[in-house]
Design an enzyme around this catalytic site. Sequence first.
Site, PDB file in Angstrom:
ATOM      1  N   ALA A  28      -7.831  13.179  -3.186  1.00  0.00           N
ATOM      2  CA  ALA A  28      -8.026  11.723  -3.226  1.00  0.00           C
ATOM      3  C   ALA A  28      -6.836  10.971  -3.823  1.00  0.00           C
ATOM      4  CB  ALA A  28      -9.279  11.404  -4.018  1.00  0.00           C
ATOM      5  N   THR A  32      -5.294   6.905  -3.045  1.00  0.00           N
ATOM      6  CA  THR A  32      -5.683   5.768  -3.887  1.00  0.00           C
ATOM      7  C   THR A  32      -4.674   4.617  -3.747  1.00  0.00           C
ATOM      8  OG1 THR A  32      -4.755   7.016  -5.731  1.00  0.00           O
ATOM      9  CG2 THR A  32      -7.130   6.895  -5.641  1.00  0.00           C
ATOM     10  N   GLN A 106      -8.496  17.267   1.489  1.00  0.00           N
ATOM     11  CA  GLN A 106      -9.886  17.041   1.096  1.00  0.00           C
ATOM     12  C   GLN A 106     -10.316  15.630   1.504  1.00  0.00           C
ATOM     13  OE1 GLN A 106      -8.771  18.118  -3.113  1.00  0.00           O
ATOM     14  NE2 GLN A 106     -10.767  19.091  -3.059  1.00  0.00           N
ATOM     15  N   HIS A 124     -13.054  18.417   4.363  1.00  0.00           N
ATOM     16  CA  HIS A 124     -14.304  17.694   4.112  1.00  0.00           C
ATOM     17  C   HIS A 124     -14.691  16.795   5.281  1.00  0.00           C
ATOM     18  CE1 HIS A 124     -13.631  18.359  -0.484  1.00  0.00           C
ATOM     19  NE2 HIS A 124     -14.230  19.381   0.091  1.00  0.00           N
TER      20      HIS A 124
END
Length: 254
Positions: A28, A32, A106, A124
Amino acid sequence: MNIDLSSQIELAAQLIRNSKYAVAFTGAGISTASGIPDFRSPGTGLWEKYDPFEVASLSSFKNNPEKFFTWIKSLYLQAKSAKPNRAHQFLSQMEKKGIIKSIITQNIDGLHQKSGAVRVIELHGSARTVTCPNCRVSYNSDRLLEKMKNDALLLTCSKCGHILKPDMVLFEETLPEKAWISAHMEARKADLFLVIGSSLEVYPANTLPEIAIRNGAKLIINTHSKTPMDQLADALICMDVTKSIPKIFELIET
Ligand code: ZN
């Protein structure tokens, strides 16, 4: 930039230059800066109104689809409008040039692909498609977003009428088998494993660096937070990936 950080960046560039099969693993933290919150981490914007373990779960999708789709709408709209940042762009250039062989991610936002990367393994799942759990027909999620805009929150399969499920991995779900097998193979093949923007907290994705190390790979960790594997890293760069990745690329190219 302090001396220690720049020496770690130089070391990372050297390790990449000397590698024969470098594999990147992103989390992640790389997205961001593109405005995508970490949907699995409480405390980010997306979670102010919801409990992540409750709403982003398979049972929430099954038992309370209205609430589930209200939540996922904001995530999908963010992913759709997000643009790749410098970390994605420079990583994609490295992939195109063969400096890194693949990117295991991910993230579900598709930003590696948007920045031109080809060999991307989405551990994911993805926000780009939705699939009917009943008859397995797959749809582009743009259609889902169009419907959501008109406030029809539930999207149903045009073939069988079942509620469609986003192709992202929810809590209580296992990883997509094909992606997991490919990621495993890449981790075993790697002689250098680069962790970028992941705090290595989400299981089983976080076992991949261990697999790589066990097979003799060197490890670079570049993330803002501490990770359980920091002690094992050959180069440890604790800084914003949008600043470090372009710098590493520049050093490799000179
Ligand atoms: Zn169906």
